[in-house]
Design an enzyme around this catalytic site. Structure first.
Site, PDB file in Angstrom:
ATOM      1  N   GLU A  49      33.315 -15.911   9.262  1.00  0.00           N
ATOM      2  CA  GLU A  49      32.387 -14.871   8.817  1.00  0.00           C
ATOM      3  C   GLU A  49      30.976 -15.418   9.002  1.00  0.00           C
ATOM      4  O   GLU A  49      30.581 -16.364   8.323  1.00  0.00           O
ATOM      5  CB  GLU A  49      32.668 -14.544   7.354  1.00  0.00           C
ATOM      6  CG  GLU A  49      31.921 -13.354   6.819  1.00  0.00           C
ATOM      7  CD  GLU A  49      32.300 -13.078   5.374  1.00  0.00           C
ATOM      8  OE1 GLU A  49      32.890 -12.023   5.121  1.00  0.00           O
ATOM      9  OE2 GLU A  49      32.018 -13.927   4.508  1.00  0.00           O
ATOM     10  N   ASP A  60      23.260 -11.915  -1.905  1.00  0.00           N
ATOM     11  CA  ASP A  60      23.472 -13.352  -1.869  1.00  0.00           C
ATOM     12  C   ASP A  60      22.764 -14.085  -2.997  1.00  0.00           C
ATOM     13  O   ASP A  60      21.638 -13.760  -3.366  1.00  0.00           O
ATOM     14  CB  ASP A  60      22.993 -13.910  -0.521  1.00  0.00           C
ATOM     15  CG  ASP A  60      23.859 -13.434   0.622  1.00  0.00           C
ATOM     16  OD1 ASP A  60      25.057 -13.741   0.609  1.00  0.00           O
ATOM     17  OD2 ASP A  60      23.331 -12.745   1.517  1.00  0.00           O
ATOM     18  N   TYR A 175      37.427  -6.343   1.570  1.00  0.00           N
ATOM     19  CA  TYR A 175      36.856  -7.534   0.943  1.00  0.00           C
ATOM     20  C   TYR A 175      36.677  -7.230  -0.539  1.00  0.00           C
ATOM     21  O   TYR A 175      35.835  -6.424  -0.913  1.00  0.00           O
ATOM     22  CB  TYR A 175      35.514  -7.844   1.599  1.00  0.00           C
ATOM     23  CG  TYR A 175      34.870  -9.166   1.237  1.00  0.00           C
ATOM     24  CD1 TYR A 175      34.731  -9.581  -0.087  1.00  0.00           C
ATOM     25  CD2 TYR A 175      34.338  -9.993   2.221  1.00  0.00           C
ATOM     26  CE1 TYR A 175      34.109 -10.775  -0.405  1.00  0.00           C
ATOM     27  CE2 TYR A 175      33.713 -11.198   1.921  1.00  0.00           C
ATOM     28  CZ  TYR A 175      33.607 -11.575   0.602  1.00  0.00           C
ATOM     29  OH  TYR A 175      32.989 -12.757   0.288  1.00  0.00           O
TER      30      TYR A 175
END
Length: 267
Positions: A49, A60, A175
């Protein structure tokens, strides 16, 4: 079968979960990043990834924010990210590469042109973090016409009613973000992972991978008992951070870390 499906099929045949490794493309520089990707792939990583460096990576935590900052400071651009993928393909023709990106990076370059360039470089899938499936028609269409798989996120806060929508939109895998908030290593795995995976699987036949907060072999093993794949990112990026003063040591250190983590995928 496409490369993503093949990777998960190989893992199932070996009675283990697939190991999905995240690195930010170009961190801390192009050549070191290429060597880092090679080290991961040669030590058991099933899916790579690649984070596309962005100035405002809102999903993030600090570890990956700083990785993106290092990459951009080192001169990474969209064109250089595609070049990195092409170079990876020279030694890893069968490893799936999934872009971990943000919609502005795709939209600002022209959705069709960006997705086509990604495919030509050798990208297999796209996870656009801030793009919900209800607003993703243009990316879905471009990916479908170029043979790139789509990946969408399910969060702990996702209501049951949306799972069918997300399951229908994804074509590569789902995911599952196991914790609320941003990326980053945690001390333990979220408690509700088995129940969350079971709920998602009621709405899709695609593989379900689990990420966010997984950083130790025991974490990997705990998740691998239930998920089709385990995602580790910040723990690997931290290896890069810890060896910035001696960049030649980054790839060997990542090789050792990856081998240890991958060992936890066996059921």
């Amino acid at each position: 079968m496409d490369r993503i499906a093949q990777a998960f099929a190989r893992a199932r045949a070996a009675n283990r979960a697939a190991f999905v490794a995240y690195l930010c493309a170009g961190d801390p520089d192009f050549d070191t990043s290429l060597a880092a990707c090679r080290a991961l792939i040669e030590n058991g990583v099933d899916v790579l990834e690649l984070g596309v460096p962005f100035s405002d990576p809102l999903a993030d935590g600090l570890t990956n924010q700083l990785a993106a900052q290092r990459s951009l400071a080192g001169g990474m651009t969209a064109a250089r990210v595609f070049e990195l993928v092409r170079r990876i393909r020279e030694f890893a023709p069968d490893t799936p590469i999934v872009f971990y990106t943000y919609y502005n990076l795709v939209f600002s370059n022209g959705v069709d042109a960006y997705v086509q360039a990604a495919k030509e470089a050798g990208v297999d899938g796209m996870l656009t973090l801030d793009l919900p499936p209800e607003e993703a028609a243009d990316v879905q269409a471009a990916c479908a016409s170029n043979g790139i798989k789509t990946v969408f996120i399910v969060a702990p806060t996702t209501p049951e009613a949306r799972l069918a929508i997300i399951g229908k939109a994804a074509t590569g895998f789902i995911y599952y973000v196991s914790r609320e908030g941003v990326t980053g290593v945690r001390d333990s795995v979220a408690a509700n992972v088995p129940e969350a995976i079971a709920a998602i699987k009621r709405h899709t036949a695609l593989p379900v991978v689990v990420g966010f907060g997984i950083g130790k072999r025991e974490h990997v093993a705990e998740v691998a008992a239930h998920a089709d794949g385990v995602v580790v990112g910040s723990a690997l990026v931290n290896v890069i951070r810890d060896h910035l003063s001696e960049r030649a040591k980054i790839a060997p250190a990542l090789a050792a870390k990856a081998a240890d983590l991958v060992a936890g995928t066996q059921r």
